[in-house]
Design a protein around this motif. Structure first.
Motif, mmCIF file in Angstrom:
data_model
loop_
_atom_site.group_PDB
_atom_site.id
_atom_site.type_symbol
_atom_site.label_atom_id
_atom_site.label_comp_id
_atom_site.label_asym_id
_atom_site.label_seq_id
_atom_site.Cartn_x
_atom_site.Cartn_y
_atom_site.Cartn_z
ATOM 1 N N ALA A 136 0.784 -1.182 0.050
ATOM 2 C CA ALA A 136 -0.075 -0.082 -0.143
ATOM 3 C C ALA A 136 0.958 1.092 0.340
ATOM 4 O O ALA A 136 2.094 1.160 0.613
ATOM 5 C CB ALA A 136 -1.006 -0.034 1.212
ATOM 6 N N ALA A 137 0.294 2.294 -0.406
ATOM 7 C CA ALA A 137 0.913 3.631 -0.367
ATOM 8 C C ALA A 137 0.363 4.773 0.201
ATOM 9 O O ALA A 137 -0.944 4.646 0.015
ATOM 10 C CB ALA A 137 1.101 4.125 -1.741
ATOM 11 N N GLU A 158 2.011 1.814 -10.260
ATOM 12 C CA GLU A 158 3.232 2.457 -9.746
ATOM 13 C C GLU A 158 2.801 2.849 -8.365
ATOM 14 O O GLU A 158 1.585 3.478 -8.193
ATOM 15 C CB GLU A 158 3.667 3.385 -10.924
ATOM 16 C CG GLU A 158 5.171 3.820 -10.679
ATOM 17 C CD GLU A 158 5.222 4.907 -9.687
ATOM 18 O OE1 GLU A 158 6.286 4.854 -8.567
ATOM 19 O OE2 GLU A 158 4.453 5.797 -9.401
ATOM 20 N N PRO A 159 3.732 2.742 -7.362
ATOM 21 C CA PRO A 159 3.086 3.190 -5.970
ATOM 22 C C PRO A 159 3.016 4.803 -5.829
ATOM 23 O O PRO A 159 1.959 4.892 -5.056
ATOM 24 C CB PRO A 159 4.575 2.775 -5.232
ATOM 25 C CG PRO A 159 5.323 1.665 -5.898
ATOM 26 C CD PRO A 159 4.887 1.861 -7.412
ATOM 27 N N SER A 160 3.481 5.621 -6.488
ATOM 28 C CA SER A 160 3.324 6.823 -6.233
ATOM 29 C C SER A 160 1.998 7.298 -6.956
ATOM 30 O O SER A 160 1.045 8.115 -6.474
ATOM 31 C CB SER A 160 4.339 7.952 -6.758
ATOM 32 O OG SER A 160 4.476 7.918 -8.177
ATOM 33 N N ARG A 161 1.481 6.587 -8.048
ATOM 34 C CA ARG A 161 0.133 6.754 -8.478
ATOM 35 C C ARG A 161 -0.718 6.088 -7.580
ATOM 36 O O ARG A 161 -2.052 6.584 -7.796
ATOM 37 C CB ARG A 161 0.164 5.936 -9.942
ATOM 38 C CG ARG A 161 1.182 6.383 -10.938
ATOM 39 C CD ARG A 161 0.362 7.864 -11.468
ATOM 40 N NE ARG A 161 -0.961 7.947 -11.704
ATOM 41 C CZ ARG A 161 -1.784 8.851 -11.215
ATOM 42 N NH1 ARG A 161 -1.264 10.012 -11.166
ATOM 43 N NH2 ARG A 161 -2.901 9.117 -11.604
ATOM 44 N N ILE A 187 4.280 1.999 2.203
ATOM 45 C CA ILE A 187 5.155 2.718 1.291
ATOM 46 C C ILE A 187 4.498 4.301 1.678
ATOM 47 O O ILE A 187 3.389 4.621 1.322
ATOM 48 C CB ILE A 187 4.969 2.940 -0.244
ATOM 49 C CG1 ILE A 187 5.581 1.384 -0.573
ATOM 50 C CG2 ILE A 187 6.054 3.944 -0.839
ATOM 51 C CD1 ILE A 187 5.457 0.963 -1.968
ATOM 52 N N VAL A 188 5.488 5.055 2.300
ATOM 53 C CA VAL A 188 4.905 6.533 2.811
ATOM 54 C C VAL A 188 5.765 7.596 2.007
ATOM 55 O O VAL A 188 6.800 7.851 1.955
ATOM 56 C CB VAL A 188 5.120 6.638 4.340
ATOM 57 C CG1 VAL A 188 4.726 8.114 4.877
ATOM 58 C CG2 VAL A 188 4.635 5.516 5.252
ATOM 59 N N TYR A 189 4.938 8.528 1.354
ATOM 60 C CA TYR A 189 5.319 9.590 0.646
ATOM 61 C C TYR A 189 5.000 10.835 1.523
ATOM 62 O O TYR A 189 3.865 10.799 2.137
ATOM 63 C CB TYR A 189 4.532 9.736 -0.805
ATOM 64 C CG TYR A 189 5.013 8.523 -1.692
ATOM 65 C CD1 TYR A 189 6.156 9.028 -2.494
ATOM 66 C CD2 TYR A 189 4.221 7.476 -1.866
ATOM 67 C CE1 TYR A 189 6.468 7.955 -3.638
ATOM 68 C CE2 TYR A 189 4.736 6.558 -2.653
ATOM 69 C CZ TYR A 189 5.775 6.809 -3.531
ATOM 70 O OH TYR A 189 6.247 5.713 -4.404
ATOM 71 N N GLU A 190 5.903 11.851 0.817
ATOM 72 C CA GLU A 190 5.387 13.259 1.543
ATOM 73 C C GLU A 190 4.756 13.744 0.073
ATOM 74 O O GLU A 190 5.019 13.387 -1.052
ATOM 75 C CB GLU A 190 6.599 14.034 1.850
ATOM 76 C CG GLU A 190 6.270 15.386 2.189
ATOM 77 C CD GLU A 190 7.449 16.389 2.548
ATOM 78 O OE1 GLU A 190 7.224 17.216 3.509
ATOM 79 O OE2 GLU A 190 8.361 16.232 1.846
ATOM 80 N N ALA A 191 3.487 14.491 0.362
ATOM 81 C CA ALA A 191 2.838 15.013 -0.932
ATOM 82 C C ALA A 191 2.268 16.244 -0.445
ATOM 83 O O ALA A 191 1.984 16.773 0.838
ATOM 84 C CB ALA A 191 1.656 14.012 -1.118
#
Length: 162
Positions: free
Chosen positions: A8-9, A45-48, A93-97
């Motif tokens: 998961a993202a 794709e993970p960021s998507r 998966i951890v993003y800053e957004a």
């Protein structure tokens, strides 16, 4: 015991000292705040995944600005998603957004029922899932390994696939 892998993202969205969270509804009706995000579709794709999930759960369009890290969780027994006993391994998966558009709204018919901005100072007092604390630690500390000190400890006794 059947093994399940879930990738998961998620997004850490902070602006004006407030954090965007979505309220997750468990199968038993319990509600706790979590990061906007969720499971990857096959081939995605993970960021998507993160961008899609933020829009689904909050109404906002998000843009990833940094990969903060990856967290791993393992639940054995009867994970809430499965009817039969199993061994669930979750990769998060951890993003800053940053929010680039859209309007705040609540998800209908999904795993969350509410989306809201919360003052960072109020987050520790919210009923929340552990991922929120792990993600805030990644966001604040930016560890070079992308691993939060709050995540599950590495267990050298476990075999590589077990």
């Amino acid at each position: 015991m059947k093994r399940h892998l879930r990738v998961a993202a998620y997004a850490v969205c902070v602006r004006d000292d407030e954090m965007l969270l979505a309220r997750w509804v468990a199968g038993d009706g319990t509600r706790r705040w979590t990061l906007p995000g969720g499971g990857m579709d096959h081939g995605e794709e993970p960021s998507r995944t993160m961008v899609r999930e933020v829009e689904e759960e909050t109404g906002y369009t998000a843009e990833p600005t940094a990969l903060l890290g990856i967290d791993s969780i393992r639940l054995s027994g009867r994970p809430r998603r499965f009817e039969r006993p199993g061994d669930l391994h979750g990769i998060r998966i951890v993003y800053e957004a940053r929010i680039t558009g859209g309007e705040l709204r609540h998800e209908t018919g999904g795993s969350t029922d509410l989306a809201a901005w919360h003052p960072l100072s109020a987050v520790p007092g919210l009923p929340r899932v552990e991922l929120v604390d792990i993600a805030l630690d990644l966001w604040r500390e930016r560890p070079p390994t992308g691993r939060s000190r709050l995540g599950a400890p590495l267990d050298p006794a476990l075999p590589p696939n077990g």
